[in-house]
Write an enzyme that holds these catalytic residues in place. Sequence first.
Site, PDB file in Angstrom:
ATOM      1  N   GLU B  16      63.727  75.881  97.883  1.00 34.73           N
ATOM      2  CA  GLU B  16      64.182  75.998  96.489  1.00 34.73           C
ATOM      3  C   GLU B  16      65.309  77.034  96.455  1.00 34.73           C
ATOM      4  OE1 GLU B  16      64.032  74.890  93.165  1.00 34.73           O
ATOM      5  OE2 GLU B  16      65.497  76.524  93.202  1.00 34.73           O
ATOM      6  N   LYS B  17      66.514  76.566  96.140  1.00 38.07           N
ATOM      7  CA  LYS B  17      67.711  77.400  96.292  1.00 38.07           C
ATOM      8  C   LYS B  17      67.788  78.607  95.366  1.00 38.07           C
ATOM      9  CE  LYS B  17      70.784  74.415  93.534  1.00 38.07           C
ATOM     10  NZ  LYS B  17      70.013  73.180  93.492  1.00 38.07           N
ATOM     11  N   HIS B  18      66.947  78.651  94.314  1.00 36.23           N
ATOM     12  CA  HIS B  18      67.037  79.774  93.376  1.00 36.23           C
ATOM     13  C   HIS B  18      66.193  80.985  93.766  1.00 36.23           C
ATOM     14  CE1 HIS B  18      68.578  76.664  90.560  1.00 36.23           C
ATOM     15  NE2 HIS B  18      69.248  77.681  90.063  1.00 36.23           N
ATOM     16  N   HIS B  46      73.447  77.940  96.530  1.00 35.87           N
ATOM     17  CA  HIS B  46      73.453  77.698  95.086  1.00 35.87           C
ATOM     18  C   HIS B  46      74.906  77.560  94.641  1.00 35.87           C
ATOM     19  CE1 HIS B  46      73.274  78.698  90.798  1.00 35.87           C
ATOM     20  NE2 HIS B  46      72.049  78.245  90.849  1.00 35.87           N
ATOM     21  N   HIS B  52      78.148  77.800  86.319  1.00 33.58           N
ATOM     22  CA  HIS B  52      76.817  77.823  86.930  1.00 33.58           C
ATOM     23  C   HIS B  52      76.819  78.808  88.100  1.00 33.58           C
ATOM     24  CE1 HIS B  52      73.405  75.240  88.955  1.00 33.58           C
ATOM     25  NE2 HIS B  52      72.982  76.431  88.547  1.00 33.58           N
ATOM     26  N   CYS B 109      69.720  82.886  87.141  1.00 37.88           N
ATOM     27  CA  CYS B 109      70.780  81.869  87.161  1.00 37.88           C
ATOM     28  C   CYS B 109      71.133  81.576  85.709  1.00 37.88           C
ATOM     29  CB  CYS B 109      70.275  80.600  87.857  1.00 37.88           C
ATOM     30  SG  CYS B 109      71.343  79.160  87.570  1.00 37.88           S
ATOM     31  N   HIS B 112      69.570  78.075  85.113  1.00 37.31           N
ATOM     32  CA  HIS B 112      68.174  77.793  85.485  1.00 37.31           C
ATOM     33  C   HIS B 112      67.233  78.984  85.364  1.00 37.31           C
ATOM     34  CE1 HIS B 112      70.536  74.559  87.528  1.00 37.31           C
ATOM     35  NE2 HIS B 112      69.722  73.888  86.768  1.00 37.31           N
TER      36      HIS B 112
HETATM   37 FE   LIG Z   1      71.049  77.325  89.099  1.00 38.09          FE
END
Ligand SMILES: [Fe+3]
Lengths: 125, 125, 125, 125
Positions: B16-18, B46, B52, B109, B112
């Site tokens: 999960e990139k976050h 990310h 973003h 983020c 997100h």
């Molecule tokens: Fe994001």
Amino acid sequence: MKKIGDLYQSGDWKGEKHVPVIHAPEKVKKGEVIEVNLNIGEEIPHPNTQEHYIAWIKLYFHPEGSNFPVEIGSYTFNSHGEYDIYTEPYVTARFKVEKSGTLYATSYCNIHGLWENSLELVVED
Amino acid sequence: MKKIGDLYQSGDWKGEKHVPVIHAPEKVKKGEVIEVNLNIGEEIPHPNTQEHYIAWIKLYFHPEGSNFPVEIGSYTFNSHGEYDIYTEPYVTARFKVEKSGTLYATSYCNIHGLWENSLELVVED
Amino acid sequence: MKKIGDLYQSGDWKGEKHVPVIHAPEKVKKGEVIEVNLNIGEEIPHPNTQEHYIAWIKLYFHPEGSNFPVEIGSYTFNSHGEYDIYTEPYVTARFKVEKSGTLYATSYCNIHGLWENSLELVVED
Amino acid sequence: MKKIGDLYQSGDWKGEKHVPVIHAPEKVKKGEVIEVNLNIGEEIPHPNTQEHYIAWIKLYFHPEGSNFPVEIGSYTFNSHGEYDIYTEPYVTARFKVEKSGTLYATSYCNIHGLWENSLELVVED
Ligand SMILES: [Fe+3]
Ligand SMILES: [Fe+3]
Ligand SMILES: [Fe+3]
Ligand SMILES: [Fe+3]
């Protein structure tokens, strides 16, 4: 009008413990990730107590030919003895640029105010 | 009352990139300077655009036996394409502690929301 | 994994001096500028000394139907007795939204850790 | 060495939309809580989009007779269209001082760089 620029202090970081130290590569390739270390007190440590501490360092980059600097990052050092925890005024950051220009580091001591340093960064194709 | 804790998301940073990645030594000596690397996207990058981006990472330490966490530092990543400059969501920090405990990294983020990770730190005499 | 949400504390701000107070209009019009006051200690003042102080308040908004909260602003209170200057943990902010949702205020005391509060905001067409 | 002070821009806020506006009482009593409003764009609004926005305002106070300014607070404006939420570059802060001096507001536009303003504050016994 009074100017904030007149309140920024500087000097040689090997002799003045408040001056932000900037370590960066002399030359980098265009678009390559650059790593820069910023710290206070590399040569002469600064106090780190509840009453007297380095609160933050900011990093800007001013590309040559541009009218304006860009803020890369802002780094705050928040613990100065709470439960015997001490944040060092030290940070390594990463970023990418496309042109040569000037790095500026600014910093703040809660007792001795605003400080600055700068360093040229050469970017090659 | 609604709780901010319900809005923090987590997961395995390898998938999960976050999720903020925390790299710290497994064991450190009491009072020794510790170096910790924090980043987002080590395994899966990310996006880093004006629309973003990762805005910040914060680092806390919760000493065992204490009722309260202490904020070590707060790191904001401010450039996301201005004049082709991109700040990477990456920072290496230093601090000193006297006891074992838990490191928490939180991050944000702009699209997100809030993310978190934690890691145990063992401090030996 | 340990969760940062378990470290956030809350309560009634009329009885617990650390809880961030949120004053906002009960109803606002869509797209209208909203003014929100955030403070710590409105009813019971919190200490403000070099050893013990409120360091920051953050404000988030979670629109209903959205999966993620958005950070509105972050406010740090930096002077706690330096040259007899004391920053109060108090800020009034302004922003615009298009939908009803939940305001979250989070805050940090350097000795007593993380605190939170939330408030519903009704937005009418 | 290049100086960050040379990059700070200023002007009359009634004609230049980037200059931070400082509203403070002309005279205050020693030790009394002072309320100061800081904003960008009171007369001429500044854009507030993902590509172009005011990121922060900082407030400093330089007591007369002191060699150093003290940072009162730092205020970041974090939402610029995410889910139709827009943070206004506007903040009202409170603090206490014991002496007359100069208030400095500094601010940052992600496209047009660093700006400053200052205002004298008279403190009476
Ligand atoms: Fe994001
Ligand atoms: Fe100092
Ligand atoms: Fe407290
Ligand atoms: Fe601008």
